[in-house]
Write an enzyme that holds these catalytic residues in place. Structure first.
Site, PDB file in Angstrom:
ATOM      1  N   TYR A   1     -33.565 -23.753  36.514  1.00  0.00           N
ATOM      2  CA  TYR A   1     -32.607 -22.688  36.866  1.00  0.00           C
ATOM      3  C   TYR A   1     -32.705 -21.525  35.889  1.00  0.00           C
ATOM      4  CZ  TYR A   1     -28.144 -20.176  36.686  1.00  0.00           C
ATOM      5  OH  TYR A   1     -27.186 -19.187  36.626  1.00  0.00           O
TER       6      TYR A   1
ATOM      7  N   LYS B   1     -26.409 -14.825  52.530  1.00  0.00           N
ATOM      8  CA  LYS B   1     -27.096 -15.706  53.490  1.00  0.00           C
ATOM      9  C   LYS B   1     -26.208 -16.848  53.955  1.00  0.00           C
ATOM     10  CE  LYS B   1     -31.070 -18.862  53.338  1.00  0.00           C
ATOM     11  NZ  LYS B   1     -32.106 -19.426  52.446  1.00  0.00           N
TER      12      LYS B   1
ATOM     13  N   ILE C   1     -31.696 -12.286  50.841  1.00  0.00           N
ATOM     14  CA  ILE C   1     -32.319 -11.291  49.954  1.00  0.00           C
ATOM     15  C   ILE C   1     -33.848 -11.315  50.085  1.00  0.00           C
ATOM     16  CG2 ILE C   1     -30.494 -10.978  48.239  1.00  0.00           C
ATOM     17  CD1 ILE C   1     -31.920 -13.089  46.483  1.00  0.00           C
TER      18      ILE C   1
ATOM     19  N   THR D   1     -27.236 -14.844  33.271  1.00  0.00           N
ATOM     20  CA  THR D   1     -26.527 -15.948  32.631  1.00  0.00           C
ATOM     21  C   THR D   1     -26.915 -16.090  31.162  1.00  0.00           C
ATOM     22  OG1 THR D   1     -26.406 -18.360  32.607  1.00  0.00           O
ATOM     23  CG2 THR D   1     -28.345 -17.436  33.613  1.00  0.00           C
ATOM     24  N   ASP D   2     -25.998 -16.644  30.369  1.00  0.00           N
ATOM     25  CA  ASP D   2     -26.335 -16.911  28.964  1.00  0.00           C
ATOM     26  C   ASP D   2     -27.396 -18.002  28.827  1.00  0.00           C
ATOM     27  OD1 ASP D   2     -24.767 -19.111  29.665  1.00  0.00           O
ATOM     28  OD2 ASP D   2     -23.371 -18.940  27.978  1.00  0.00           O
ATOM     29  N   GLU D   3     -27.616 -18.773  29.919  1.00  0.00           N
ATOM     30  CA  GLU D   3     -28.587 -19.880  29.827  1.00  0.00           C
ATOM     31  C   GLU D   3     -30.008 -19.391  29.589  1.00  0.00           C
ATOM     32  OE1 GLU D   3     -28.237 -23.109  32.542  1.00  0.00           O
ATOM     33  OE2 GLU D   3     -26.055 -23.048  32.530  1.00  0.00           O
TER      34      GLU D   3
ATOM     35  N   ALA E   1     -35.035 -20.805  33.794  1.00  0.00           N
ATOM     36  CA  ALA E   1     -36.362 -20.174  33.809  1.00  0.00           C
ATOM     37  C   ALA E   1     -36.440 -19.163  34.949  1.00  0.00           C
ATOM     38  CB  ALA E   1     -37.441 -21.234  33.963  1.00  0.00           C
TER      39      ALA E   1
ATOM     40  N   THR F   1     -35.783 -18.179  45.655  1.00  0.00           N
ATOM     41  CA  THR F   1     -34.567 -17.367  45.803  1.00  0.00           C
ATOM     42  C   THR F   1     -34.362 -16.444  44.600  1.00  0.00           C
ATOM     43  OG1 THR F   1     -33.484 -19.050  47.134  1.00  0.00           O
ATOM     44  CG2 THR F   1     -32.045 -17.468  46.057  1.00  0.00           C
TER      45      THR F   1
ATOM     46  N   ASN G   1     -18.312 -19.819  33.921  1.00  0.00           N
ATOM     47  CA  ASN G   1     -17.073 -19.398  34.597  1.00  0.00           C
ATOM     48  C   ASN G   1     -16.333 -20.613  35.147  1.00  0.00           C
ATOM     49  OD1 ASN G   1     -17.611 -16.159  36.112  1.00  0.00           O
ATOM     50  ND2 ASN G   1     -18.584 -16.970  34.300  1.00  0.00           N
TER      51      ASN G   1
ATOM     52  N   LYS H   1     -33.886 -17.555  36.299  1.00  0.00           N
ATOM     53  CA  LYS H   1     -33.015 -16.407  35.996  1.00  0.00           C
ATOM     54  C   LYS H   1     -33.676 -15.509  34.947  1.00  0.00           C
ATOM     55  CE  LYS H   1     -29.317 -15.615  37.329  1.00  0.00           C
ATOM     56  NZ  LYS H   1     -28.820 -14.876  38.531  1.00  0.00           N
TER      57      LYS H   1
HETATM   58  P1  NAD Z   1     -22.674 -19.652  43.894  1.00  0.00           P
HETATM   59  O1  NAD Z   1     -23.723 -20.700  44.009  1.00  0.00           O
HETATM   60  O2  NAD Z   1     -21.247 -20.022  43.984  1.00  0.00           O
HETATM   61  O3  NAD Z   1     -22.929 -18.524  44.988  1.00  0.00           O
HETATM   62  C1  NAD Z   1     -24.188 -18.014  45.276  1.00  0.00           C
HETATM   63  C2  NAD Z   1     -24.069 -17.139  46.518  1.00  0.00           C
HETATM   64  O4  NAD Z   1     -25.372 -16.578  46.803  1.00  0.00           O
HETATM   65  C3  NAD Z   1     -23.644 -17.911  47.765  1.00  0.00           C
HETATM   66  O5  NAD Z   1     -22.652 -17.177  48.473  1.00  0.00           O
HETATM   67  C4  NAD Z   1     -24.927 -18.033  48.582  1.00  0.00           C
HETATM   68  O6  NAD Z   1     -24.698 -18.102  49.972  1.00  0.00           O
HETATM   69  C5  NAD Z   1     -25.648 -16.742  48.191  1.00  0.00           C
HETATM   70  N1  NAD Z   1     -27.104 -16.834  48.352  1.00  0.00           N
HETATM   71  C6  NAD Z   1     -27.932 -17.810  47.888  1.00  0.00           C
HETATM   72  N2  NAD Z   1     -29.192 -17.550  48.252  1.00  0.00           N
HETATM   73  C7  NAD Z   1     -29.177 -16.384  48.950  1.00  0.00           C
HETATM   74  C8  NAD Z   1     -30.174 -15.595  49.573  1.00  0.00           C
HETATM   75  N3  NAD Z   1     -31.458 -15.981  49.592  1.00  0.00           N
HETATM   76  N4  NAD Z   1     -29.822 -14.442  50.170  1.00  0.00           N
HETATM   77  C9  NAD Z   1     -28.501 -14.042  50.188  1.00  0.00           C
HETATM   78  N5  NAD Z   1     -27.521 -14.770  49.645  1.00  0.00           N
HETATM   79  C10 NAD Z   1     -27.848 -15.924  49.020  1.00  0.00           C
HETATM   80  O7  NAD Z   1     -22.998 -18.910  42.519  1.00  0.00           O
HETATM   81  P2  NAD Z   1     -22.004 -18.342  41.410  1.00  0.00           P
HETATM   82  O8  NAD Z   1     -21.629 -19.427  40.492  1.00  0.00           O
HETATM   83  O9  NAD Z   1     -20.969 -17.512  42.052  1.00  0.00           O
HETATM   84  O10 NAD Z   1     -23.023 -17.396  40.615  1.00  0.00           O
HETATM   85  C11 NAD Z   1     -23.262 -16.059  41.060  1.00  0.00           C
HETATM   86  C12 NAD Z   1     -24.272 -15.408  40.135  1.00  0.00           C
HETATM   87  O11 NAD Z   1     -23.764 -15.392  38.794  1.00  0.00           O
HETATM   88  C13 NAD Z   1     -25.613 -16.135  40.070  1.00  0.00           C
HETATM   89  O12 NAD Z   1     -26.625 -15.170  40.012  1.00  0.00           O
HETATM   90  C14 NAD Z   1     -25.531 -16.945  38.775  1.00  0.00           C
HETATM   91  O13 NAD Z   1     -26.822 -17.127  38.236  1.00  0.00           O
HETATM   92  C15 NAD Z   1     -24.690 -16.024  37.916  1.00  0.00           C
HETATM   93  N6  NAD Z   1     -23.869 -16.689  36.875  1.00  0.00           N
HETATM   94  C16 NAD Z   1     -23.061 -17.751  37.192  1.00  0.00           C
HETATM   95  C17 NAD Z   1     -22.243 -18.299  36.211  1.00  0.00           C
HETATM   96  C18 NAD Z   1     -21.306 -19.443  36.516  1.00  0.00           C
HETATM   97  O14 NAD Z   1     -20.682 -19.988  35.590  1.00  0.00           O
HETATM   98  N7  NAD Z   1     -21.126 -19.848  37.753  1.00  0.00           N
HETATM   99  C19 NAD Z   1     -22.284 -17.803  34.893  1.00  0.00           C
HETATM  100  C20 NAD Z   1     -23.151 -16.736  34.607  1.00  0.00           C
HETATM  101  C21 NAD Z   1     -23.927 -16.186  35.615  1.00  0.00           C
HETATM  102  O1  DAU Z   2     -23.685 -20.791  31.238  1.00  0.00           O
HETATM  103  C1  DAU Z   2     -23.638 -20.196  32.505  1.00  0.00           C
HETATM  104  C2  DAU Z   2     -24.055 -21.199  33.558  1.00  0.00           C
HETATM  105  O2  DAU Z   2     -22.987 -22.134  33.673  1.00  0.00           O
HETATM  106  C3  DAU Z   2     -24.368 -20.565  34.900  1.00  0.00           C
HETATM  107  O3  DAU Z   2     -25.477 -19.725  34.776  1.00  0.00           O
HETATM  108  C4  DAU Z   2     -24.636 -21.631  35.964  1.00  0.00           C
HETATM  109  O4  DAU Z   2     -24.828 -21.024  37.222  1.00  0.00           O
HETATM  110  C5  DAU Z   2     -23.430 -22.553  36.023  1.00  0.00           C
HETATM  111  O5  DAU Z   2     -23.649 -23.578  36.963  1.00  0.00           O
HETATM  112  C6  DAU Z   2     -23.130 -23.141  34.645  1.00  0.00           C
HETATM  113  O6  DAU Z   2     -24.176 -24.074  34.245  1.00  0.00           O
HETATM  114  P1  DAU Z   2     -23.829 -25.467  33.509  1.00  0.00           P
HETATM  115  O7  DAU Z   2     -24.949 -26.380  33.683  1.00  0.00           O
HETATM  116  O8  DAU Z   2     -23.335 -25.213  32.134  1.00  0.00           O
HETATM  117  O9  DAU Z   2     -22.550 -25.909  34.405  1.00  0.00           O
HETATM  118  P2  DAU Z   2     -22.110 -27.321  35.043  1.00  0.00           P
HETATM  119  O10 DAU Z   2     -20.735 -27.134  35.563  1.00  0.00           O
HETATM  120  O11 DAU Z   2     -23.148 -27.856  35.953  1.00  0.00           O
HETATM  121  O12 DAU Z   2     -22.049 -28.264  33.765  1.00  0.00           O
HETATM  122  C7  DAU Z   2     -21.203 -27.949  32.671  1.00  0.00           C
HETATM  123  C8  DAU Z   2     -21.416 -29.024  31.616  1.00  0.00           C
HETATM  124  O13 DAU Z   2     -20.878 -30.266  32.112  1.00  0.00           O
HETATM  125  C9  DAU Z   2     -22.875 -29.292  31.326  1.00  0.00           C
HETATM  126  O14 DAU Z   2     -23.014 -29.578  29.934  1.00  0.00           O
HETATM  127  C10 DAU Z   2     -23.197 -30.540  32.147  1.00  0.00           C
HETATM  128  C11 DAU Z   2     -21.876 -31.293  32.172  1.00  0.00           C
HETATM  129  N1  DAU Z   2     -21.608 -32.085  33.405  1.00  0.00           N
HETATM  130  C12 DAU Z   2     -21.746 -31.467  34.609  1.00  0.00           C
HETATM  131  C13 DAU Z   2     -21.495 -32.168  35.777  1.00  0.00           C
HETATM  132  C14 DAU Z   2     -21.678 -31.484  37.105  1.00  0.00           C
HETATM  133  C15 DAU Z   2     -21.173 -33.397  33.306  1.00  0.00           C
HETATM  134  O15 DAU Z   2     -21.019 -33.949  32.196  1.00  0.00           O
HETATM  135  N2  DAU Z   2     -20.910 -34.086  34.475  1.00  0.00           N
HETATM  136  C16 DAU Z   2     -21.070 -33.523  35.702  1.00  0.00           C
HETATM  137  O16 DAU Z   2     -20.842 -34.222  36.727  1.00  0.00           O
END
Ligand code: NAD
Ligand code: DAU
Length: 350
Positions: free
Chosen positions: A156, A36, A62, A132-134, A158, A102, A186, A160
């Site tokens: 978030y 999207k 989606i 996600t592990d969350e 909840a 979403t 990641n 997932k």
């Molecule tokens: P991101 O926020 O970087 O990207 C999300 C993508 O989804 C974007 O390109 C956005 O445009 C698209 N999107 C959002 N809503 C949409 C919709 N309604 N229809 C079509 N496209 C849509 O996310 P990310 O960090 O790359 O995470 C990707 C997936 O992996 C997610 O499902 C997230 O829960 C999961 N995940 C992320 C992490 C992490 O550390 N980032 C870890 C474990 C799992």
């Molecule tokens: O564990 C997988 C998840 O990891 C994914 O499912 C999520 O999509 C991804 O966003 C990530 O979630 P977190 O909440 O762990 O990631 P974030 O980068 O937001 O935060 C990492 C840690 O750092 C968390 O303990 C909160 C802390 N934090 C985050 C931000 C943005 C800070 O201390 N300061 C900050 O400004």
């Protein structure tokens, strides 16, 4: 063999690495990126593969079941890798409804599109949901395994966890071949700078405060994004319907240690005196309901698919800093406009 693959969320952080890997590694596959393009989706992330003959982009939501169905039918899709989601925990705290719509309703609509298009002919088909592990909650000792009870604690997670349940329900109730993987945190290139690591790098470069939530003692298990993409490839090809696969790096760090490591690397790379960036560290109000520790056991994925993480954290984090320092324009583009408003609202009262 599944050869025509729809990747949702392919313009996001992880999705773009998955698209890149599949487009380059499987030139005989058709790869359709269905996205999207929310604030987190950016076609800049895919400039190096956008002209490859096996790559297609469809701008789609989606939630739009008609367009999703048409796309699955048009490209004869036999595999779906579903990454599209709202992904940022802090945003979910401010706007839980959007996450429910979403992540839950969007996933149900996509499941229905697959079910309708495949019309009970499930031979060779697979719906692969990226989770996600969350969803397991917070763990003080030991590791999450695939049988750990779900205990999501943020809006978030909840959303997932709910989408995971729907994926398994479609498998159990309608026989739709579907599986799930759950990954730890990641990091790497193209990570949107609202998340810890890119936000800290961006703030260091701009001499802005480094907002560490609470005491910075929360623990995350960090995995280089290309390692996650390779795990998705391995599970997509070797995983079984109805199964769950955990992915992680066995790489636990407290947030404050990650931030201090980044400070040292950025100072060195920018030729600053050591300790300059660390002076910007600011302890701010904690995230409400902040999960203390995530730690995942990826043993099943390793033994059943042969995948294992390849990038040591120190190497991955150095590559990541280099990428952000060399891609200032990308960073400027994604942090202009709406992002600034988000940043100011989010951090103003902390
Ligand atoms: P991101 O926020 O970087 O990207 C999300 C993508 O989804 C974007 O390109 C956005 O445009 C698209 N999107 C959002 N809503 C949409 C919709 N309604 N229809 C079509 N496209 C849509 O996310 P990310 O960090 O790359 O995470 C990707 C997936 O992996 C997610 O499902 C997230 O829960 C999961 N995940 C992320 C992490 C992490 O550390 N980032 C870890 C474990 C799992
Ligand atoms: O564990 C997988 C998840 O990891 C994914 O499912 C999520 O999509 C991804 O966003 C990530 O979630 P977190 O909440 O762990 O990631 P974030 O980068 O937001 O935060 C990492 C840690 O750092 C968390 O303990 C909160 C802390 N934090 C985050 C931000 C943005 C800070 O201390 N300061 C900050 O400004």
């Amino acid at each position: 063999m599944r050869k025509s693959i729809l990747i949702t969320g392919g313009a996001g952080f992880i999705g773009s690495q998955v698209v890149r890997l599949f487009v380059n590694k499987y030139p005989d596959y058709t790869i359709v990126n269905y996205d999207k393009l929310t604030y987190a989706g950016n076609l800049e992330n895919l400039r190096d593969v956008e002209n490859k003959p096996n790559y297609h982009f469809v701008k789609g939501d989606i939630l739009d079941v008609e367009l999703a169905l048409k796309t699955v039918q048009k490209f004869n899709i036999d595999g779906i890798i579903h990454l599209a989601a709202e992904s940022h925990v802090d945003r979910s705290i401010h706007n839980p409804d959007e996450f429910a719509v979403t992540n839950i309703i969007g996933t149900i609509r996509l499941l229905k599109a697959a079910q309708t298009a495949w019309n009970d002919n499930y031979d060779g088909k697979m719906f692969y949901h990226i989770s996600t592990d969350e969803v397991y909650g917070s763990i003080s000792t030991g590791y999450f395994t695939e049988t750990t009870s779900l205990d999501p604690r943020s809006p978030y997670s909840a959303s997932k966890a709910s989408s995971d349940h729907f994926v398994l329900a479609f498998n159990n109730t309608y026989g739709l071949p579907a599986m799930i993987s759950r990954c730890s945190n990641n990091y790497g290139p193209y990570h949107f700078p609202e998340k810890l690591i890119p936000l800290m790098i961006n703030n260091m470069v701009n001499n802005k405060p480094l907002p560490v939530y609470g005491k910075g003692e929360n623990i995350r298990d960090w995995l280089y994004v290309e390692d996650h993409a390779r795990a998705i490839d391995a599970i997509f090809h070797k995983g079984k319907a109805g199964e769950i696969y955990n992915i992680g790096g066995n790489n636990e760090w407290t947030n404050i240690d990650v931030v201090k490591l980044l400070c040292r690397i950025v100072d060195k790379k920018l030729g600053r005196e050591e300790g300059t960036s660390a002076k910007l560290i600011t302890f701010v109000k904690d995230r409400p309901g902040h999960d203390l520790r995530y730690a995942i056991d990826p043993g099943k994925t390793i033994s059943e698919t042969g995948w294992r993480p390849e990038t040591a954290f120190e190497d991955g984090i150095e590559k990541t800093v280099d990428w952000y320092l060399n891609n200032e324009n990308w960073l400027k583009n994604v942090t202009s406009g709406a992002y600034l408003q988000y940043y100011n609202t989010m951090y103003a009262n902390r």
